[in-house]
Design a protein around this motif. Sequence first.
Motif, PDB file in Angstrom:
ATOM      1  N   UNK A 171      -8.689   0.196  10.628  1.00  0.00           N
ATOM      2  CA  UNK A 171      -8.256   1.111   9.571  1.00  0.00           C
ATOM      3  C   UNK A 171      -6.764   1.393   9.652  1.00  0.00           C
ATOM      4  N   UNK A 172      -6.243   1.499  10.871  1.00  0.00           N
ATOM      5  CA  UNK A 172      -4.802   1.721  11.018  1.00  0.00           C
ATOM      6  C   UNK A 172      -4.028   0.510  10.513  1.00  0.00           C
ATOM      7  N   UNK A 173      -4.456  -0.676  10.895  1.00  0.00           N
ATOM      8  CA  UNK A 173      -3.765  -1.890  10.461  1.00  0.00           C
ATOM      9  C   UNK A 173      -3.823  -2.065   8.948  1.00  0.00           C
ATOM     10  N   UNK A 174      -4.911  -1.596   8.346  1.00  0.00           N
ATOM     11  CA  UNK A 174      -5.071  -1.688   6.888  1.00  0.00           C
ATOM     12  C   UNK A 174      -4.441  -0.511   6.155  1.00  0.00           C
ATOM     13  N   UNK A 175      -3.771   0.378   6.876  1.00  0.00           N
ATOM     14  CA  UNK A 175      -3.115   1.546   6.273  1.00  0.00           C
ATOM     15  C   UNK A 175      -4.116   2.392   5.490  1.00  0.00           C
ATOM     16  N   UNK A 176      -5.228   2.710   6.140  1.00  0.00           N
ATOM     17  CA  UNK A 176      -6.276   3.504   5.499  1.00  0.00           C
ATOM     18  C   UNK A 176      -6.369   4.936   6.058  1.00  0.00           C
ATOM     19  N   UNK A 177      -5.417   5.327   6.875  1.00  0.00           N
ATOM     20  CA  UNK A 177      -5.493   6.626   7.543  1.00  0.00           C
ATOM     21  C   UNK A 177      -4.298   7.488   7.168  1.00  0.00           C
ATOM     22  N   UNK A 205       0.854  -1.189   0.000  1.00  0.00           N
ATOM     23  CA  UNK A 205       0.000   0.000   0.000  1.00  0.00           C
ATOM     24  C   UNK A 205       0.886   1.234   0.000  1.00  0.00           C
ATOM     25  N   UNK A 206       0.614   2.138  -0.935  1.00  0.00           N
ATOM     26  CA  UNK A 206       1.332   3.400  -1.047  1.00  0.00           C
ATOM     27  C   UNK A 206       0.412   4.520  -0.578  1.00  0.00           C
ATOM     28  N   UNK A 207       0.884   5.312   0.383  1.00  0.00           N
ATOM     29  CA  UNK A 207       0.122   6.434   0.935  1.00  0.00           C
ATOM     30  C   UNK A 207       0.877   7.726   0.660  1.00  0.00           C
ATOM     31  N   UNK A 208       0.161   8.724   0.138  1.00  0.00           N
ATOM     32  CA  UNK A 208       0.793   9.962  -0.315  1.00  0.00           C
ATOM     33  C   UNK A 208      -0.027  11.164   0.128  1.00  0.00           C
TER      34      UNK A 208
END
Length: 289
Positions: free
Chosen positions: A272-278, A10-13
């Motif tokens: 949501x934190x574990x799924x990298x959604x924040x 998962x890439x978060x930007x």
Amino acid sequence: MTQSTRKTATLLIDCPDRKGLVAAIINFLVQQYDVNILNADQHQDAELGLFFMRVEFATEAAGFDELSFRTAFQPLAQQFQMNWRIELADAPQNVCLFVSQYLHCLADLLHRHQTGEFHCNLALIVSNHESARPLAEFHHVPFYYLPVGRENKQQVERQQLALLDEHKIDLVVLARYMQILSPKFVDAYPRRIINVHHSFLPAFTGAKPYHAAFARGVKLIGATSHYVTAELDEGPIIEQDVARVSQNDQLPSLIQKGRDLERLVLSRAVQWHLDHRILSYANKTVIFA
């Protein structure tokens, strides 16, 4: 893609908003690693001129790993002034639960972990009361009893931080842990400590919000999960929920309704934190569906 060679990440930007961002990011992923996009979501904050994006992808590229990705992606990140991180899905996060005497949130989290809702390693439970020990033993989670008082608070925090370091903890969850963490503790785990507050923040902060809400005669009560910062109950809000109450609800029933909400908002925040959604910014959060 075969399961044996496929890697997911998962890439978060977040970065200043401008034209061409989405195309540049997707083109990089496809051209560099021949990815299969599993999920992509984006958000713009028009007032602040910011862009946010989450891309979940899979690849079979032989050279794909965290280090190679960081090296390859950095020029694009610099071009667009990106804050970013890459999260690989192969290793579960290590989680520690802190709790005091109220056990409803702890019991809910332990049950959800046991039934497979949380993809994580539940490494330990820390408490300043012995009442949580039977639950910890039932779920086979190591339990550490560290009583806290004014005279030993700094010493206990050193012990707690040593335990977190020993177990390589990625996320700390305060499941109704009724102690204020020091700025030093919070600074050690920025945006990696989640708390549940038994009120719809910013209303009714402090130790007894249900009592204050009952005295005020509210028609709605709520609960809030948020990241912990040095300012008490002021961290970025992750999730909130409410329930309707009436004049027929006395304090005990109001508290029970509130505890049901606490379970929900805390479990959602952890998931949501574990799924990298924040993504957190400006003391706010973006939650990607």
